[in-house]
Write a protein that holds these residues in place. Structure first.
Motif, PDB file in Angstrom:
ATOM      1  N   ALA A 263       0.832  -1.209   0.000  1.00 11.70           N
ATOM      2  CA  ALA A 263       0.000   0.000   0.000  1.00 11.70           C
ATOM      3  C   ALA A 263       0.864   1.255   0.000  1.00 11.70           C
ATOM      4  O   ALA A 263       0.573   2.221  -0.706  1.00 11.70           O
ATOM      5  CB  ALA A 263      -0.946  -0.009   1.199  1.00 11.70           C
ATOM      6  N   VAL A 264       1.920   1.250   0.783  1.00 10.90           N
ATOM      7  CA  VAL A 264       2.845   2.392   0.824  1.00 10.90           C
ATOM      8  C   VAL A 264       3.468   2.609  -0.554  1.00 10.90           C
ATOM      9  O   VAL A 264       3.536   3.738  -1.050  1.00 10.90           O
ATOM     10  CB  VAL A 264       3.950   2.163   1.886  1.00 10.90           C
ATOM     11  N   ASP A 265       3.884   1.534  -1.175  1.00 11.64           N
ATOM     12  CA  ASP A 265       4.559   1.638  -2.470  1.00 11.64           C
ATOM     13  C   ASP A 265       3.657   2.187  -3.571  1.00 11.64           C
ATOM     14  O   ASP A 265       4.139   2.824  -4.497  1.00 11.64           O
ATOM     15  CB  ASP A 265       5.133   0.289  -2.890  1.00 11.64           C
ATOM     16  N   ILE A 266       2.361   1.943  -3.470  1.00 14.87           N
ATOM     17  CA  ILE A 266       1.467   2.470  -4.502  1.00 14.87           C
ATOM     18  C   ILE A 266       0.749   3.743  -4.063  1.00 14.87           C
ATOM     19  O   ILE A 266      -0.130   4.236  -4.755  1.00 14.87           O
ATOM     20  CB  ILE A 266       0.454   1.407  -4.988  1.00 14.87           C
TER      21      ILE A 266
ATOM     22  N   GLU B 292      -0.769   4.743   1.749  1.00 13.02           N
ATOM     23  CA  GLU B 292      -0.345   4.518   3.129  1.00 13.02           C
ATOM     24  C   GLU B 292      -1.399   4.942   4.144  1.00 13.02           C
ATOM     25  O   GLU B 292      -1.610   4.293   5.143  1.00 13.02           O
ATOM     26  CB  GLU B 292       0.956   5.273   3.407  1.00 13.02           C
ATOM     27  N   ARG B 293      -2.096   5.998   3.914  1.00 13.87           N
ATOM     28  CA  ARG B 293      -3.016   6.536   4.914  1.00 13.87           C
ATOM     29  C   ARG B 293      -4.484   6.289   4.572  1.00 13.87           C
ATOM     30  O   ARG B 293      -5.354   6.932   5.106  1.00 13.87           O
ATOM     31  CB  ARG B 293      -2.771   8.021   5.078  1.00 13.87           C
ATOM     32  N   ASP B 294      -4.763   5.362   3.680  1.00 12.44           N
ATOM     33  CA  ASP B 294      -6.146   5.129   3.254  1.00 12.44           C
ATOM     34  C   ASP B 294      -6.895   4.104   4.094  1.00 12.44           C
ATOM     35  O   ASP B 294      -7.993   3.724   3.761  1.00 12.44           O
ATOM     36  CB  ASP B 294      -6.181   4.680   1.794  1.00 12.44           C
ATOM     37  N   GLY B 295      -6.331   3.626   5.139  1.00 15.15           N
ATOM     38  CA  GLY B 295      -7.039   2.657   5.959  1.00 15.15           C
ATOM     39  C   GLY B 295      -6.161   2.202   7.095  1.00 15.15           C
ATOM     40  O   GLY B 295      -4.958   2.332   7.052  1.00 15.15           O
ATOM     41  N   VAL B 296      -6.786   1.669   8.108  1.00 12.67           N
ATOM     42  CA  VAL B 296      -6.035   1.228   9.278  1.00 12.67           C
ATOM     43  C   VAL B 296      -6.016  -0.285   9.382  1.00 12.67           C
ATOM     44  O   VAL B 296      -5.652  -0.822  10.394  1.00 12.67           O
ATOM     45  CB  VAL B 296      -6.595   1.853  10.575  1.00 12.67           C
ATOM     46  N   TYR B 297      -6.433  -0.974   8.338  1.00 11.31           N
ATOM     47  CA  TYR B 297      -6.447  -2.423   8.440  1.00 11.31           C
ATOM     48  C   TYR B 297      -5.059  -3.025   8.260  1.00 11.31           C
ATOM     49  O   TYR B 297      -4.883  -4.211   8.442  1.00 11.31           O
ATOM     50  CB  TYR B 297      -7.443  -3.055   7.467  1.00 11.31           C
ATOM     51  N   TYR B 298      -4.072  -2.216   7.914  1.00 11.50           N
ATOM     52  CA  TYR B 298      -2.696  -2.707   7.901  1.00 11.50           C
ATOM     53  C   TYR B 298      -2.059  -2.286   9.228  1.00 11.50           C
ATOM     54  O   TYR B 298      -2.028  -3.044  10.169  1.00 11.50           O
ATOM     55  CB  TYR B 298      -1.899  -2.128   6.729  1.00 11.50           C
ATOM     56  N   PHE B 299      -1.587  -1.077   9.279  1.00 10.03           N
ATOM     57  CA  PHE B 299      -1.047  -0.479  10.501  1.00 10.03           C
ATOM     58  C   PHE B 299      -1.493   0.973  10.491  1.00 10.03           C
ATOM     59  O   PHE B 299      -1.544   1.603   9.443  1.00 10.03           O
ATOM     60  CB  PHE B 299       0.484  -0.569  10.537  1.00 10.03           C
ATOM     61  N   GLU B 300      -1.839   1.516  11.644  1.00  6.45           N
ATOM     62  CA  GLU B 300      -2.320   2.887  11.691  1.00  6.45           C
ATOM     63  C   GLU B 300      -1.257   3.891  11.291  1.00  6.45           C
ATOM     64  O   GLU B 300      -1.558   4.892  10.655  1.00  6.45           O
ATOM     65  CB  GLU B 300      -2.861   3.218  13.088  1.00  6.45           C
ATOM     66  N   THR B 301      -0.028   3.634  11.675  1.00 11.73           N
ATOM     67  CA  THR B 301       1.056   4.553  11.346  1.00 11.73           C
ATOM     68  C   THR B 301       2.284   3.762  10.924  1.00 11.73           C
ATOM     69  O   THR B 301       2.397   2.560  11.191  1.00 11.73           O
ATOM     70  CB  THR B 301       1.454   5.427  12.569  1.00 11.73           C
TER      71      THR B 301
END
Length: 169
Positions: A134-137, A140-149
């Motif tokens: 997500a970060v690479d594309i 990064e900040r479009d959702g918290v289902y990965y990591f919040e920060t």
């Protein structure tokens, strides 16, 4: 001999795109490791792919090199990236990319008996893989289902890196 063995594993399993196996063979010769096939390999250009591919099994046989399995080699290579990260020699995101690239390789995942299976620190590694994607594309900040920060992701990765750095294969 260990450096040569690792380089051969990296070559056979395609774990290092920048590997110059001929140069590793030349360094092995200077350290006193010797065989006719190793000397021939040392004299080749890194661009002579066919000749290198033909010589590697002979080098392994002549020097009785015990080549590890793909899962062992992948876990070792991921551990190297983790140790580089923990030592401050590799940044957080490049380390995550390298570790997840290795550990989510289809050839590695096809093995049921992998060194990471059963180690709790690796249970959420897939979330880190999704997060770095997500970060690479740019999401990064479009959702918290990965990591919040990013800080949360790095805190988790430190546990993964610590586990990788302490495991020996």
């Amino acid at each position: 001999m260990e450096t040569l063995r690792r380089a051969i594993e990296d070559y056979l399993y395609e774990l290092d795109a920048n590997l110059d196996l001929s140069m590793v063979a030349a360094h092995a010769l200077t350290r006193g490791i010797d065989s006719p096939a190793l000397a021939e390999l040392a004299g080749l250009s890194r661009d002579t792919l066919y000749e290198i591919r033909e010589l590697v099994p002979t080098v392994v046989e002549e020097l009785s090199i015990d080549v590890g399995s793909l899962p062992e080699a992948v876990f070792r290579k991921a551990g190297e990236a983790a140790r580089d990260y923990l030592a401050g020699d590799l940044g957080f995101r490049p380390a995550v990319r390298r570790v997840t690239e290795l550990m989510f390789n289809r050839d590695y995942l096809d093995f049921d008996d992998r060194p990471d299976v059963g180690i709790d620190q690796f249970d959420d590694l897939w979330l880190l893989n999704e997060w770095i994607f997500a970060v690479d594309i740019g999401y990064e900040r479009d959702g918290v289902y990965y990591f919040e920060t990013s800080t949360d992701a790095e805190m988790y990765f430190k546990t993964v890196a610590s586990a990788l750095a302490t495991q020996r294969t």
